[in-house]
Design a protein around this motif. Structure first.
Motif, PDB file in Angstrom:
ATOM      1  N   GLY A  73      32.965  49.979  34.678  1.00 33.18           N
ATOM      2  CA  GLY A  73      32.621  48.925  35.616  1.00 33.18           C
ATOM      3  C   GLY A  73      32.528  49.460  37.026  1.00 33.18           C
ATOM      4  O   GLY A  73      31.921  50.500  37.282  1.00 33.18           O
ATOM      5  N   LEU A  74      33.144  48.759  37.967  1.00 37.15           N
ATOM      6  CA  LEU A  74      33.139  49.208  39.354  1.00 37.15           C
ATOM      7  C   LEU A  74      34.036  50.415  39.581  1.00 37.15           C
ATOM      8  O   LEU A  74      34.024  50.995  40.665  1.00 37.15           O
ATOM      9  CB  LEU A  74      33.550  48.061  40.283  1.00 37.15           C
ATOM     10  CG  LEU A  74      32.593  46.861  40.323  1.00 37.15           C
ATOM     11  CD1 LEU A  74      33.113  45.806  41.283  1.00 37.15           C
ATOM     12  CD2 LEU A  74      31.169  47.280  40.704  1.00 37.15           C
ATOM     13  N   GLY A  75      34.839  50.766  38.596  1.00 34.37           N
ATOM     14  CA  GLY A  75      35.629  51.988  38.684  1.00 34.37           C
ATOM     15  C   GLY A  75      36.973  51.831  39.355  1.00 34.37           C
ATOM     16  O   GLY A  75      37.622  52.833  39.675  1.00 34.37           O
ATOM     17  N   ILE A  76      37.413  50.590  39.568  1.00 34.04           N
ATOM     18  CA  ILE A  76      38.715  50.346  40.183  1.00 34.04           C
ATOM     19  C   ILE A  76      39.499  49.360  39.328  1.00 34.04           C
ATOM     20  O   ILE A  76      38.924  48.599  38.547  1.00 34.04           O
ATOM     21  CB  ILE A  76      38.588  49.791  41.618  1.00 34.04           C
ATOM     22  CG1 ILE A  76      37.738  48.509  41.625  1.00 34.04           C
ATOM     23  CG2 ILE A  76      38.009  50.843  42.544  1.00 34.04           C
ATOM     24  CD1 ILE A  76      37.702  47.803  42.965  1.00 34.04           C
ATOM     25  N   ALA A 107      31.698  48.718  44.772  1.00 36.21           N
ATOM     26  CA  ALA A 107      30.318  48.387  44.407  1.00 36.21           C
ATOM     27  C   ALA A 107      29.334  49.232  45.207  1.00 36.21           C
ATOM     28  O   ALA A 107      28.327  49.711  44.669  1.00 36.21           O
ATOM     29  CB  ALA A 107      30.065  46.891  44.639  1.00 36.21           C
ATOM     30  N   SER A 108      29.621  49.432  46.489  1.00 40.54           N
ATOM     31  CA  SER A 108      28.750  50.269  47.322  1.00 40.54           C
ATOM     32  C   SER A 108      28.708  51.700  46.802  1.00 40.54           C
ATOM     33  O   SER A 108      27.639  52.316  46.717  1.00 40.54           O
ATOM     34  CB  SER A 108      29.247  50.260  48.773  1.00 40.54           C
ATOM     35  OG  SER A 108      29.209  48.968  49.327  1.00 40.54           O
ATOM     36  N   ALA A 128      23.636  41.225  50.882  1.00 41.03           N
ATOM     37  CA  ALA A 128      22.225  41.361  50.522  1.00 41.03           C
ATOM     38  C   ALA A 128      22.008  41.263  49.019  1.00 41.03           C
ATOM     39  O   ALA A 128      21.389  42.131  48.403  1.00 41.03           O
ATOM     40  CB  ALA A 128      21.661  42.672  51.062  1.00 41.03           C
ATOM     41  N   GLY A 129      22.562  40.218  48.405  1.00 37.26           N
ATOM     42  CA  GLY A 129      22.249  39.954  47.004  1.00 37.26           C
ATOM     43  C   GLY A 129      22.925  40.845  45.991  1.00 37.26           C
ATOM     44  O   GLY A 129      22.536  40.854  44.817  1.00 37.26           O
ATOM     45  N   GLY A 130      23.931  41.630  46.404  1.00 34.41           N
ATOM     46  CA  GLY A 130      24.699  42.408  45.447  1.00 34.41           C
ATOM     47  C   GLY A 130      24.067  43.730  45.083  1.00 34.41           C
ATOM     48  O   GLY A 130      23.158  44.239  45.748  1.00 34.41           O
ATOM     49  N   THR A 134      35.335  35.950  30.730  1.00 37.90           N
ATOM     50  CA  THR A 134      34.492  35.759  29.554  1.00 37.90           C
ATOM     51  C   THR A 134      35.344  35.417  28.338  1.00 37.90           C
ATOM     52  O   THR A 134      36.567  35.590  28.349  1.00 37.90           O
ATOM     53  CB  THR A 134      33.686  37.041  29.239  1.00 37.90           C
ATOM     54  OG1 THR A 134      34.605  38.065  28.793  1.00 37.90           O
ATOM     55  CG2 THR A 134      32.928  37.526  30.458  1.00 37.90           C
ATOM     56  N   ASP A 135      34.681  34.961  27.294  1.00 42.24           N
ATOM     57  CA  ASP A 135      35.396  34.568  26.072  1.00 42.24           C
ATOM     58  C   ASP A 135      35.855  35.763  25.253  1.00 42.24           C
ATOM     59  O   ASP A 135      36.562  35.597  24.256  1.00 42.24           O
ATOM     60  CB  ASP A 135      34.533  33.644  25.213  1.00 42.24           C
ATOM     61  CG  ASP A 135      33.214  34.272  24.786  1.00 42.24           C
ATOM     62  OD1 ASP A 135      32.923  35.419  25.212  1.00 42.24           O
ATOM     63  OD2 ASP A 135      32.467  33.617  24.042  1.00 42.24           O
ATOM     64  N   GLU A 136      35.499  36.976  25.655  1.00 41.26           N
ATOM     65  CA  GLU A 136      35.962  38.178  24.960  1.00 41.26           C
ATOM     66  C   GLU A 136      37.058  38.900  25.728  1.00 41.26           C
ATOM     67  O   GLU A 136      37.419  40.042  25.405  1.00 41.26           O
ATOM     68  CB  GLU A 136      34.786  39.119  24.685  1.00 41.26           C
ATOM     69  CG  GLU A 136      33.771  38.511  23.707  1.00 41.26           C
ATOM     70  CD  GLU A 136      32.712  39.496  23.269  1.00 41.26           C
ATOM     71  OE1 GLU A 136      32.885  40.725  23.516  1.00 41.26           O
ATOM     72  OE2 GLU A 136      31.706  39.055  22.677  1.00 41.26           O
ATOM     73  N   GLY A 137      37.589  38.246  26.762  1.00 44.73           N
ATOM     74  CA  GLY A 137      38.720  38.800  27.493  1.00 44.73           C
ATOM     75  C   GLY A 137      38.371  39.830  28.540  1.00 44.73           C
ATOM     76  O   GLY A 137      39.269  40.424  29.148  1.00 44.73           O
ATOM     77  N   ILE A 138      37.093  40.062  28.773  1.00 41.80           N
ATOM     78  CA  ILE A 138      36.665  41.002  29.806  1.00 41.80           C
ATOM     79  C   ILE A 138      36.390  40.220  31.077  1.00 41.80           C
ATOM     80  O   ILE A 138      35.628  39.245  31.065  1.00 41.80           O
ATOM     81  CB  ILE A 138      35.417  41.780  29.370  1.00 41.80           C
ATOM     82  CG1 ILE A 138      35.718  42.626  28.142  1.00 41.80           C
ATOM     83  CG2 ILE A 138      34.909  42.670  30.503  1.00 41.80           C
ATOM     84  CD1 ILE A 138      34.508  43.350  27.572  1.00 41.80           C
ATOM     85  N   SER A 139      36.990  40.649  32.174  1.00 43.24           N
ATOM     86  CA  SER A 139      36.774  40.001  33.468  1.00 43.24           C
ATOM     87  C   SER A 139      36.133  40.981  34.434  1.00 43.24           C
ATOM     88  O   SER A 139      36.383  42.190  34.379  1.00 43.24           O
ATOM     89  CB  SER A 139      38.098  39.502  34.052  1.00 43.24           C
ATOM     90  OG  SER A 139      38.662  38.496  33.233  1.00 43.24           O
ATOM     91  N   GLY A 140      35.315  40.441  35.321  1.00 48.41           N
ATOM     92  CA  GLY A 140      34.679  41.256  36.355  1.00 48.41           C
ATOM     93  C   GLY A 140      35.048  40.735  37.718  1.00 48.41           C
ATOM     94  O   GLY A 140      35.345  39.558  37.905  1.00 48.41           O
ATOM     95  N   TRP A 141      35.036  41.644  38.698  1.00 50.73           N
ATOM     96  CA  TRP A 141      35.424  41.297  40.055  1.00 50.73           C
ATOM     97  C   TRP A 141      34.266  41.507  41.028  1.00 50.73           C
ATOM     98  O   TRP A 141      33.474  42.434  40.885  1.00 50.73           O
ATOM     99  CB  TRP A 141      36.613  42.150  40.499  1.00 50.73           C
ATOM    100  CG  TRP A 141      37.888  41.792  39.807  1.00 50.73           C
ATOM    101  CD1 TRP A 141      38.326  42.245  38.599  1.00 50.73           C
ATOM    102  CD2 TRP A 141      38.890  40.883  40.280  1.00 50.73           C
ATOM    103  NE1 TRP A 141      39.545  41.678  38.287  1.00 50.73           N
ATOM    104  CE2 TRP A 141      39.923  40.847  39.304  1.00 50.73           C
ATOM    105  CE3 TRP A 141      39.031  40.111  41.431  1.00 50.73           C
ATOM    106  CZ2 TRP A 141      41.055  40.051  39.454  1.00 50.73           C
ATOM    107  CZ3 TRP A 141      40.162  39.320  41.590  1.00 50.73           C
ATOM    108  CH2 TRP A 141      41.161  39.293  40.604  1.00 50.73           C
ATOM    109  N   GLY A 142      34.185  40.613  42.010  1.00 46.57           N
ATOM    110  CA  GLY A 142      33.189  40.728  43.066  1.00 46.57           C
ATOM    111  C   GLY A 142      33.773  40.287  44.382  1.00 46.57           C
ATOM    112  O   GLY A 142      34.870  39.726  44.446  1.00 46.57           O
TER     113      GLY A 142
END
Length: 381
Positions: free
Chosen positions: A346-349, A294-295, A261-263, A22-30
């Motif tokens: 977030g996902l905690g990791i 995520a689970s 199954a769609g996250g 993102t433009d605010e420097g926050i990244s997410g993982w999937g």
């Protein structure tokens, strides 16, 4: 905040990781992957980002609806898995933005720790019993096993007796105070399942998973009615609509996979639907650390959770890989068969991106084994 970019990483043993920026420097993982079709899934992710680039990552439900329903063709393993990884990453960004774990955004935790089970390995009763003893020594209170490898459509009495012998050996090894789940893996025909299950009932399995292939899901009710053993299914079902019929057929355990199954968004809806049928949820997860995190976030937030699959030592490559991609493995520490509530944002990791980039230079092209019956015809793996 706007989505500005993304990157995909093929890492051993068979995983695909996604980072969304993102433009605010926050990244997410999937973790968007179909095992054995990782490169196909990656192309679907790339196409979805034609829409996502420039969008507000906080509009998770809007993006889910658009990516799931905005095209003429919907669903299936590839599109649903591509969407699943994106959905995980957007929830990760949302949690990091607000400084809270995802389960807090889902309404808060309803349990303090999550029970997990471990896989067993071996072919003979003795090997399986030894593997079970090893898992118990690690503190696990539940294990799961395949009771057979390749199986003929209507197997011989000797083959059936061998199945019972293997399961009996494990039950004797772990005792009555621990749980044993069985994964038929779609290797049994409906008729074989109905024949074998009564012989296993005295061993009191926690559940039997995928007693028929997903294309025969409409016939699952006959298997349910043929046994007192709780029946589980769902790793090859990809939406709440796919689960609707099997819930009505009387399954006891739904097993959606949060990377198929769609996250998080759709798996939570599947869990809510399952609750209306008095069905428990045991998420499928033979994947990497992102999918497991995520689970777990979902597990902490849903009331009808049963137990969590995890891929430490699952046998699809180096079992240390799950933790090797993390900067800190402590969130996955197992205590007495449980993982304590994840408290990080977030996902905690925390992903070790340098390790992932190094692994991605090698990549992978994992394919599942192909089995054949004695006459040369294709058998279910």
């Amino acid at each position: 905040m706007k989505i500005t970019g993304y990157e995909l990483f093929f890492v051993e043993p068979r995983w695909l990781f996604l980072r969304v920026d993102t433009d605010e420097g926050i990244s997410g993982w999937g973790e968007p992957v179909v095992e054995g079709k990782a490169h196909t899934t990656a192309k679907a992710v790339e196409e979805m980002f034609d829409y996502l680039l420039g969008q507000d990552p906080a509009r998770i439900e809007e993006h889910w609806q658009m990516l799931a329903k905005g095209g003429f063709y919907r669903g299936g393993p590839v599109l649903s898995s591509a969407l699943a990884g994106i959905d995980q990453a957007l929830w990760d960004i949302a949690g990091k933005t607000h400084g809270v774990p995802v389960h807090q955004l889902l309404g808060g935790h309803v349990r303090d720790r999550v029970r997990i089970y471990g896989w067993l390995y071996g072919e003979t009763p003795e090997e399986l019993a030894e593997s079970a003893a090893d898992q118990v020594a690690k503190g696990l209170t539940a294990v799961k096993m395949n009771p057979c490898a390749q199986l003929e459509p209507l197997a011989t009495p000797a083959a059936i007796a061998a199945i019972v012998d293997r399961v009996t050996a494990v039950r004797e090894a772990i005792g009555p105070d621990r749980d044993l789940a069985l994964d038929f893996h779609g290797r049994f025909s409906g008729a074989m399942s109905r024949r074998v299950l009564p012989f296993l009932e005295p061993l009191l399995p926690m559940f039997v998973e995928e007693p028929v292939l997903p294309e025969f899901t409409r016939d699952l009710g006959a298997v349910v009615r043929a046994t007192s053993i709780p029946i589980a299914t769902g790793e090859r079902l990809f939406s709440r609509w796919d689960f609707r019929d099997v819930l009505g057929d009387g399954i006891a355990v739904a097993q959606p996979d949060i990377s198929h199954a769609g996250g998080i968004s759709e798996t939570r809806r599947i869990a809510a639907l399952a609750e209306t049928y008095d069905v428990l949820v045991a998420p499928h997860c033979p994947l990497g650390p992102i999918a497991l995190a995520a689970s777990l976030q979902l597990d902490f937030a849903i009331p009808n959770f049963l137990i969590q699959e995890q891929s430490l030592g699952i046998g699809y490559g180096d079992s240390s890989g799950l933790l090797g991609y993390l900067a800190d493995a402590s969130p996955f520490e197992v205590k007495d068969g449980y993982i304590d509530r994840l408290t990080g944002p977030g996902l905690g990791i925390e992903i070790d991106e340098a390790v992932i980039r190094e692994a991605a230079e090698k990549g992978h092209r994992w394919r599942n084994p192909v089995w054949r019956n004695r006459d040369g015809s294709l058998a279910s793996w």
